[in-house]
Design an enzyme around this catalytic site. Structure first.
Site, short mmCIF file in Angstrom:
data_model
loop_
_atom_site.label_atom_id
_atom_site.label_comp_id
_atom_site.label_asym_id
_atom_site.label_seq_id
_atom_site.Cartn_x
_atom_site.Cartn_y
_atom_site.Cartn_z
N ASN A 100 3.16 7.37 -11.95
CA ASN A 100 2.90 7.02 -13.36
C ASN A 100 1.82 7.83 -14.04
OD1 ASN A 100 4.66 4.63 -13.71
ND2 ASN A 100 3.42 3.86 -12.02
N HIS A 104 1.30 9.85 -1.28
CA HIS A 104 1.56 8.45 -1.66
C HIS A 104 0.27 7.92 -2.26
CE1 HIS A 104 3.33 4.33 -0.97
NE2 HIS A 104 2.05 4.04 -1.13
N GLY A 145 -1.23 5.12 -4.27
CA GLY A 145 -1.22 3.78 -4.86
C GLY A 145 -2.61 3.20 -4.68
N ASN A 146 -2.70 1.89 -4.67
CA ASN A 146 -3.98 1.26 -4.41
C ASN A 146 -4.48 1.69 -3.04
OD1 ASN A 146 -5.98 -0.33 -5.32
ND2 ASN A 146 -4.84 -2.23 -5.19
N HIS A 197 1.94 4.00 5.59
CA HIS A 197 2.91 4.35 4.54
C HIS A 197 4.05 5.21 5.07
CE1 HIS A 197 -0.77 4.16 1.68
NE2 HIS A 197 -0.11 3.02 1.59
N ARG A 204 -11.03 0.94 -0.95
CA ARG A 204 -11.38 1.42 0.40
C ARG A 204 -12.15 2.73 0.33
NH1 ARG A 204 -5.38 0.95 2.78
NH2 ARG A 204 -4.84 -0.62 1.23
N ASN A 216 8.45 -8.59 3.24
CA ASN A 216 7.15 -7.93 3.35
C ASN A 216 6.07 -9.01 3.24
OD1 ASN A 216 4.89 -6.35 3.14
ND2 ASN A 216 5.68 -5.04 1.49
N ARG A 239 8.74 -5.64 7.27
CA ARG A 239 7.76 -4.54 7.23
C ARG A 239 6.56 -4.90 8.12
NH1 ARG A 239 3.05 -3.28 3.10
NH2 ARG A 239 2.45 -1.30 4.00
N PHE A 259 -6.51 2.72 -11.91
CA PHE A 259 -6.68 3.98 -12.64
C PHE A 259 -6.56 3.82 -14.15
CE2 PHE A 259 -6.97 6.86 -9.11
CZ PHE A 259 -7.64 7.92 -9.69
N GLU A 266 10.35 1.66 -0.80
CA GLU A 266 10.10 1.28 0.59
C GLU A 266 11.09 0.24 1.08
OE1 GLU A 266 5.65 1.55 1.72
OE2 GLU A 266 5.66 1.29 -0.44
P1 ADP Z 1 -0.11 -0.76 -3.56
O1 ADP Z 1 1.36 -0.90 -3.19
O2 ADP Z 1 -0.90 0.05 -2.60
O3 ADP Z 1 -0.76 -2.03 -3.97
P2 ADP Z 1 0.90 0.64 -5.91
O4 ADP Z 1 1.69 1.77 -5.34
O5 ADP Z 1 1.65 -0.49 -6.52
O6 ADP Z 1 -0.17 0.12 -4.87
O7 ADP Z 1 -0.11 1.24 -6.98
C1 ADP Z 1 -0.97 0.43 -7.72
C2 ADP Z 1 -1.93 1.32 -8.47
O8 ADP Z 1 -1.20 2.28 -9.25
C3 ADP Z 1 -2.77 0.58 -9.50
O9 ADP Z 1 -3.94 0.06 -8.91
C4 ADP Z 1 -3.09 1.65 -10.51
O10 ADP Z 1 -4.26 2.34 -10.11
C5 ADP Z 1 -1.94 2.62 -10.41
N1 ADP Z 1 -1.04 2.56 -11.57
C6 ADP Z 1 0.01 1.75 -11.75
N2 ADP Z 1 0.60 1.98 -12.94
C7 ADP Z 1 -0.11 2.99 -13.52
C8 ADP Z 1 -0.02 3.69 -14.76
N3 ADP Z 1 0.92 3.42 -15.64
N4 ADP Z 1 -0.94 4.65 -15.00
C9 ADP Z 1 -1.90 4.92 -14.10
N5 ADP Z 1 -2.02 4.31 -12.92
C10 ADP Z 1 -1.15 3.35 -12.63
#
Ligand code: ADP
Length: 403
Positions: A335, A208, A210-211, A180, A241, A7, A91, A284, A384
């Site tokens: 999480n 999904h 995440g960030n 995604h 974003r 990746n 990827r 978060f 993934e």
């Molecule tokens: P990406 O792959 O898009 O970079 P991820 O799926 O790894 O993102 O998610 C990262 C985000 O998940 C972090 O920026 C945070 O906001 C959130 N995160 C990760 N762990 C926790 C947690 N324990 N509690 C709350 N939010 C979390």
């Protein structure tokens, strides 16, 4: 079969070597700060141990060479011979409308990945550099491109079109592509397995979060709609974003701030979202800490995120005419019980109700729905890399390239 999953980001390369006969991750790690001038960081985990060191990696070829070295030599080596690796899965973020499934790399595939790089410049060109480095350093192992966009190719024109003049859509291929895809596909399959029902008969809403974040509506295993668009900028409020915004507001900001196109691109992708609204963080965990201390802008960013996910769930419920299960995945989805609870609050009319006793503290695969709720609510850790490896094997088998 053993698959090496790559990746490549603009300045990073993450890898996993997976034994697909038993799903074991034999080795994983990342090279970061590639080509940034100073030392690059290199981390490898294998055999229950971890090595972290500063290294030299001026480009992706050097980074791939480091990965090969770590896999085959030293204390954490896991293969005697590189030829024990059956295939490499790369990827790729943007495959335009050319790739409804993964494709074995050849000149045509590379040309198209380069062409679509105009829509995902940070990702596609880096991935190409990774592919070319693998071709040079591991010439006997087939490489496969696995596209984030493929799973979304089942959307019909009414869902993927923007209301721009049709000739411009044809000329510029400006339409919604989604992102995604591998994650949405993976968790949809896992949800069906957990329900003991064929995916073909299910209506699912997969979140999904995440960030980068997106929601998809999936019917019979096929994507009907998704919140990301021409690029991964559209849809939900994300870490940095902007998500959905009136195009006229973009023009207004550019005009009043005197931003160039590139500056506005950076603004929309890097300065907005949770970070822009809160002024604190894109994470978060930081927002929730600040909320507890009474920070109102952190609370505003939180509320906006939750509201936007809710809106998409409502819209997709209507599009699917029902919902058998909602799935939460990725960093926030897996999480953050507080966010999951906030999103599902008030969705009882759609048959979606979360049981706090099951949701609180849950960070694993679990059905968190209330007893008797019409729809299941799952937390499903995404994988993934495993999904990419699965598609890589399917592609090499189809091409008759299995040793
Ligand atoms: P990406 O792959 O898009 O970079 P991820 O799926 O790894 O993102 O998610 C990262 C985000 O998940 C972090 O920026 C945070 O906001 C959130 N995160 C990760 N762990 C926790 C947690 N324990 N509690 C709350 N939010 C979390």
């Amino acid at each position: 079969m053993i698959v090496l999953v790559m990746n490549s980001g603009s300045s990073s390369l993450k890898f996993q070597l997976i034994d697909m006969d038993n799903g074991d991750v034999m080795s994983k790690g990342l090279v970061e700060r590639i080509g940034m001038g100073g030392d690059a960081g290199f981390e490898v985990k294998a055999k229950g141990e971890k090595i972290k060191k500063d290294v030299k990696a001026d480009d992706h070829k050097q980074a791939v060479a480091l990965v090969i070295d770590a896999l085959t030599t030293g204390d954490l080596a896991v293969v005697d011979d590189l030829n024990n690796i059956d295939a490499i899965g790369h990827r790729i973020v943007q495959g335009g409308d050319s790739f409804p499934k993964a494709a074995v790399v050849d000149q045509r595939v590379k040309d198209l990945v380069r062409e679509y790089g105009a829509m995902a410049p940070l990702h596609n060109y880096a991935a190409l550099a990774g592919i070319e480095a693998c071709e040079e350093l591991m010439p006997t192992i087939p490489s496969v491109c696995v596209f984030d966009t493929s799973y979304h190719m089942t959307m019909d024109p009414a869902h993927y079109m923007y209301a721009i003049p049709y000739d411009d859509y044809k000329e510029l291929k400006v339409r919604r592509y989604g992102a995604h895809g591998t994650s949405h596909k993976y968790v949809a399959r896992e949800a069906a397995k957990a329900m003991g029902r064929p995916l073909e008969e299910l209506k699912l809403i997969t979140c999904h979060l995440g960030n980068g974040a997106s929601v998809s509506a999936i019917k019979g295993g096929k994507i009907v709609d998704t919140s990301m668009g021409f690029t991964p900028l559209e849809g939900l409020v994300m870490g940095t974003r902007v998500g959905d915004i009136d195009a006229a507001a973009v023009l207004f900001i550019m005009k009043n701030k005197g931003y160039s196109i590139d500056e506005m691109d950076t603004y929309l992708n890097k300065k907005c979202g949770l970070l822009g609204v809160s002024g604190i963080s894109n994470d978060f965990r930081d927002l929730e800490d600040a909320m507890q201390e009474g920070n109102e802008r952190a609370k505003l960013a939180y509320d906006m995120f939750v509201l936007q996910v809710k809106k998409y769930i409502g819209a997709y419920y209507a599009e699917l005419d029902g919902c058998d299960a909602i799935v939460f995945t990725a960093g926030i989805g897996e999480n953050d019980d507080l966010v999951r609870g906030s999103i599902c609050k008030g969705l009882d009319a759609l048959g979606i109700s979360v049981d706090p006793a099951k949701n609180d503290g849950c960070r694993e695969f679990r059905d968190i729905s209330k007893e008797g709720a019409k729809a299941h609510a799952f937390v499903i850790p995404t994988n993934e890399e495993y999904a990419i490896a699965t598609e890589t094997i399917e592609a090499v088998k189809e091409a008759g390239l299995v040793k």
